[in-house]
Design an enzyme around this catalytic site. Structure first.
Site, PDB file in Angstrom:
ATOM      1  N   GLU A   1     -78.586  59.608  60.672  1.00 11.32           N
ATOM      2  CA  GLU A   1     -79.612  58.756  60.059  1.00 11.32           C
ATOM      3  C   GLU A   1     -80.954  59.011  60.735  1.00 11.32           C
ATOM      4  O   GLU A   1     -81.272  58.358  61.744  1.00 11.32           O
ATOM      5  CB  GLU A   1     -79.231  57.280  60.214  1.00 11.32           C
ATOM      6  CG  GLU A   1     -77.997  56.882  59.445  1.00 11.32           C
ATOM      7  CD  GLU A   1     -78.066  55.440  58.934  1.00 11.32           C
ATOM      8  OE1 GLU A   1     -77.758  55.232  57.763  1.00 11.32           O
ATOM      9  OE2 GLU A   1     -78.447  54.543  59.704  1.00 11.32           O
TER      10      GLU A   1
ATOM     11  N   HIS B   1     -76.370  51.696  65.289  1.00 11.15           N
ATOM     12  CA  HIS B   1     -77.407  51.810  64.252  1.00 11.15           C
ATOM     13  C   HIS B   1     -78.793  51.752  64.910  1.00 11.15           C
ATOM     14  O   HIS B   1     -78.997  51.021  65.881  1.00 11.15           O
ATOM     15  CB  HIS B   1     -77.244  50.678  63.233  1.00 11.15           C
ATOM     16  CG  HIS B   1     -78.079  50.896  62.020  1.00 11.15           C
ATOM     17  ND1 HIS B   1     -79.425  50.613  61.994  1.00 11.15           N
ATOM     18  CD2 HIS B   1     -77.782  51.434  60.815  1.00 11.15           C
ATOM     19  CE1 HIS B   1     -79.916  50.950  60.804  1.00 11.15           C
ATOM     20  NE2 HIS B   1     -78.930  51.453  60.066  1.00 11.15           N
TER      21      HIS B   1
HETATM   22  P1  PGA Z   1     -81.614  52.614  53.917  1.00  8.44           P
HETATM   23  O1  PGA Z   1     -80.685  52.192  55.139  1.00  8.44           O
HETATM   24  O2  PGA Z   1     -80.731  53.315  52.917  1.00  8.44           O
HETATM   25  O3  PGA Z   1     -82.163  51.321  53.403  1.00  8.44           O
HETATM   26  O4  PGA Z   1     -82.661  53.546  54.459  1.00  8.44           O
HETATM   27  C1  PGA Z   1     -79.722  53.060  55.666  1.00  8.44           C
HETATM   28  C2  PGA Z   1     -79.317  52.540  57.017  1.00  8.44           C
HETATM   29  O5  PGA Z   1     -80.223  52.155  57.796  1.00  8.44           O
HETATM   30  O6  PGA Z   1     -78.118  52.463  57.335  1.00  8.44           O
END
Ligand code: PGA
Length: 255
Positions: free
Chosen positions: A165, A95
């Site tokens: 992401e 992440h």
């Molecule tokens: P968010 O987080 O939906 O709060 O942007 C997603 C993530 O970082 O996994």
């Protein structure tokens, strides 16, 4: 082969107490009781996992990290087999919030391999900080995929979920911007190409999902136009109504 779509809630370092965690988890479990075609995963902080496991058999549990060795002198770490042994089946790895604390592709690669050996399904997060005009972000994501998946066998590749992401769209990023389903689609096509070049046709069974302020308002559009097999909401997963709405939208998008 039909890929089951998936919604994975990343609770990050929330909530503050076990009571709140149980309440949130219970509310989610109740509101998704009719869901049949969608896989639902919740990734709470480590210390709530075992208690939450007892509440629902329908919701899979995921961890937010796992160390790259099974056991030994690694103070403060938690290993993939330990997680598997208490009933955890998924693990978020790489992440961006962990990469920002110093984790690199090489360490993530070790974690992916240990997770696979232990029987966990890794959710590998990739994504760029910024979208530059020269499209360097494609190279960055390619490099993350190649280094994090180095040495993974063709037999186990389809167990891995790739979460795209883009850091610039994550809710905790100051001055964040919304990513569009088109931004997402362009990247999922690119990711699929890299994966199939490296690992062959097995990769057609892999799920590619999107995370970055995914919410109940734009979920439908992402499923329709984003080329995705699921979503990874963070903030929206801390609200049982919003999260279950996302799961229901996913369910409808499952053919
Ligand atoms: P968010 O987080 O939906 O709060 O942007 C997603 C993530 O970082 O996994």
């Amino acid at each position: 082969m039909v890929k089951k779509k998936i919604v994975i809630g990343n609770w990050k370092m929330n909530p503050l107490s076990l009571q709140e965690a149980e309440k949130l988890f219970n509310n989610i479990a109740k509101s998704i009781s009719n869901i049949k075609k969608t896989e639902v995963v919740i990734c709470p902080p480590f210390l709530y996992l075992e208690k939450l496991k007892k509440i629902s058999r329908k919701i899979y549990l995921g961890a937010q990290d796992a160390f790259g060795r099974d056991e030994g002198p690694f103070t403060g770490e938690i290993s993939a087999p330990m997680l598997y042994n208490i009933g955890v089946r998924y693990v978020i790895l790489g992440h961006s919030e962990r990469r920002m604390m110093g984790e690199n592709n090489n360490e993530i690669n070790k974690k992916i391999k240990s997770a696979l050996v232990a029987g966990l399904r890794p959710v590998l997060c990739v994504g760029e900080n910024v979208r530059d005009e020269s499209h360097n972000y494609f190279n960055l994501v390619k490099n993350q995929l190649e280094e994090c998946l180095l040495g993974v066998s063709k037999n186990s590749i389809s167990k891995i979920i790739i979460a795209y992401e883009p850091i610039w769209a994550i809710s905790s990023t100051p001055d964040r911007k919304d990513a569009t389903p088109d931004d997402c689609r362009e990247m999922t096509i690119f990711i699929r190409r890299i994966l199939s070049d490296k690992f062959g046709k097995e990769t057609s069974r892999m799920r590619i999902i999107y995370g970055g302020s995914a919410n109940e308002r734009d979920a439908e559009n992402f499923f329709k136009k984003g080329g995705i097999d699921g979503l990874l909401p963070g903030r929206a997963s801390l609200d049982s109504k919003k999260f279950s709405r996302i799961v229901k939208i996913c369910e409808v998008s499952n053919k």
